[in-house]
Design a protein around this motif. Sequence first.
Motif, PDB file in Angstrom:
ATOM      1  N   ILE A 117     -10.670   0.412  -0.566  1.00 30.19           N
ATOM      2  CA  ILE A 117      -9.770   1.222  -1.404  1.00 30.19           C
ATOM      3  C   ILE A 117      -9.036   0.401  -2.460  1.00 30.19           C
ATOM      4  O   ILE A 117      -8.274   0.958  -3.245  1.00 30.19           O
ATOM      5  CB  ILE A 117      -8.722   1.980  -0.569  1.00 30.19           C
ATOM      6  N   THR A 118      -9.256  -0.914  -2.455  1.00 24.96           N
ATOM      7  CA  THR A 118      -8.596  -1.734  -3.467  1.00 24.96           C
ATOM      8  C   THR A 118      -9.542  -1.975  -4.628  1.00 24.96           C
ATOM      9  O   THR A 118     -10.660  -2.431  -4.442  1.00 24.96           O
ATOM     10  CB  THR A 118      -8.145  -3.062  -2.851  1.00 24.96           C
ATOM     11  N   ASN A 141      -2.679   5.297   1.543  1.00 22.67           N
ATOM     12  CA  ASN A 141      -3.638   4.207   1.630  1.00 22.67           C
ATOM     13  C   ASN A 141      -3.424   3.399   2.897  1.00 22.67           C
ATOM     14  O   ASN A 141      -4.385   2.980   3.549  1.00 22.67           O
ATOM     15  CB  ASN A 141      -3.546   3.316   0.390  1.00 22.67           C
ATOM     16  N   ALA A 196      -8.382   4.792  -4.852  1.00 19.58           N
ATOM     17  CA  ALA A 196      -8.591   4.910  -3.408  1.00 19.58           C
ATOM     18  C   ALA A 196      -9.166   6.278  -3.068  1.00 19.58           C
ATOM     19  O   ALA A 196     -10.111   6.391  -2.282  1.00 19.58           O
ATOM     20  CB  ALA A 196      -7.275   4.695  -2.668  1.00 19.58           C
ATOM     21  N   GLN A 197      -8.622   7.310  -3.688  1.00 14.53           N
ATOM     22  CA  GLN A 197      -9.115   8.648  -3.379  1.00 14.53           C
ATOM     23  C   GLN A 197     -10.566   8.843  -3.778  1.00 14.53           C
ATOM     24  O   GLN A 197     -11.322   9.513  -3.074  1.00 14.53           O
ATOM     25  CB  GLN A 197      -8.227   9.701  -4.046  1.00 14.53           C
ATOM     26  N   ASN A 255      -6.089  13.567   3.936  1.00 13.39           N
ATOM     27  CA  ASN A 255      -5.664  12.626   2.912  1.00 13.39           C
ATOM     28  C   ASN A 255      -6.035  13.107   1.514  1.00 13.39           C
ATOM     29  O   ASN A 255      -5.368  12.792   0.527  1.00 13.39           O
ATOM     30  CB  ASN A 255      -6.304  11.274   3.195  1.00 13.39           C
ATOM     31  N   ASP A 261      -3.497   3.344  -8.261  1.00 15.93           N
ATOM     32  CA  ASP A 261      -4.065   2.779  -7.029  1.00 15.93           C
ATOM     33  C   ASP A 261      -4.598   3.892  -6.147  1.00 15.93           C
ATOM     34  O   ASP A 261      -5.704   3.812  -5.621  1.00 15.93           O
ATOM     35  CB  ASP A 261      -2.986   2.011  -6.253  1.00 15.93           C
ATOM     36  N   GLU A 262      -3.781   4.919  -6.003  1.00 18.69           N
ATOM     37  CA  GLU A 262      -4.199   6.026  -5.148  1.00 18.69           C
ATOM     38  C   GLU A 262      -5.381   6.772  -5.748  1.00 18.69           C
ATOM     39  O   GLU A 262      -6.231   7.271  -5.017  1.00 18.69           O
ATOM     40  CB  GLU A 262      -3.031   6.992  -4.926  1.00 18.69           C
ATOM     41  N   LEU A 321       0.821  -1.202   0.000  1.00 15.59           N
ATOM     42  CA  LEU A 321       0.000   0.000   0.000  1.00 15.59           C
ATOM     43  C   LEU A 321       0.856   1.253   0.000  1.00 15.59           C
ATOM     44  O   LEU A 321       1.925   1.287   0.617  1.00 15.59           O
ATOM     45  CB  LEU A 321      -0.880   0.001   1.246  1.00 15.59           C
TER      46      LEU A 321
END
Lengths: 181, 181
Positions: free
Chosen positions: A36-37, A7, B128-129, B115, B124-125, A3
């Motif tokens: 979040i994945t 995250n 997630a965001q 965040n 990925d972020e 991560l």
Amino acid sequence: MTLSDKNYAFVMHCGEMGSRWGFNRTIGQMCGLLIITKEPMTANEIADGLSISRGNVSMGIKELQSWRLIKVQHIPGDRKEYYAPAGTIWDMANRVFEERKKREIDPTLSLLRDNLIEPATNDDEKFAQQQMHEIHDLLETVTKWSSELQRLSPEQLQSLMKLGSGIGKVLDFKDKILKKQ
Amino acid sequence: MTLSDKNYAFVMHCGEMGSRWGFNRTIGQMCGLLIITKEPMTANEIADGLSISRGNVSMGIKELQSWRLIKVQHIPGDRKEYYAPAGTIWDMANRVFEERKKREIDPTLSLLRDNLIEPATNDDEKFAQQQMHEIHDLLETVTKWSSELQRLSPEQLQSLMKLGSGIGKVLDFKDKILKKQ
DNA sequence: CATTGGTTTCATTATTTATTGAAACTTGAA
DNA sequence: TTCAAGTTTCAATAAATAATGAAACCAATG
């Protein structure tokens, strides 16, 4: 897959909050991680991602399923089970809300109903029953309300939620509206 | 003073539910006991009534005060402190609600805000965001709503609560009303 | 300013809750 | 069937949380 800092911070935060939200640390983390994945995850990926035992993940999955927060998915030709959030964020919040009502309110309502069936036999009980009655009525109202909210269409709910400070004004018109119906 | 069977059952139930409501068994019991007891109680009476240690009661009082659920009273010429619920059932429910919001929602909202300040740096972020954004918006809405409810007069609140199934109809008129304002 | 009735603190202990990991189980494929 | 990849269970252990009670504290009174 590891991560990113952000995250990771989020997942750990979910862990910290886990017990306040009604489950425990691990389950909070699992929930955060799955949210979040993007791709569904296997139990082993979850265990690795959070550095916890396989057995613990298995328990957690069972629990998250009992909250109806995750769903199982299968990939053709792959024997493993893949887990993913069971719906949108909104859906999940709803589930948590319902489930907590079930655990935090329903049992008390049921006890109070039983307790209020037969009349009080002395002064202490009389006062106690008055109080219990108030609690009972409050919880009934909350219950009625929450089931009412469940019944609304998502658009209506959004509309209600967005209403904000308009709610006061709307209330002022309530009587008028109810007459018209 | 000993409790009647019914009252005892209620107090014990509050104990069982204690941890689900956000505190612990003893504090749940104390709260239940104070609610159904007409007269304010001393710490010793509470300890005796629940068969727990004096020290434990002292801790519990501190905690209940931090939830703003009890108040201290003094009887002239008596050195002891007497404890009683700090308001009506409705008031207390409100306090629990507020306090839990503070503990269960605010910290997450704050983390999410932090965040979400800087933009995502990879895919990925990014995903997630998006998710965190949804959670953030949901929690903001809930927060706004709850402070809105606090602002309503007790009568308006009652009125809203009693509305029940009328809420849908009221919503249908919202636009019309908002135009008129 | 010492005594006494009362409250709080906190190190220790007890209880509860969560976690591990090995063994048992399940199931699809050969 | 048997094998092997995968999952679940659960007794044992670890960690977290709550409760006790003796000692420290506080403040009104003689």
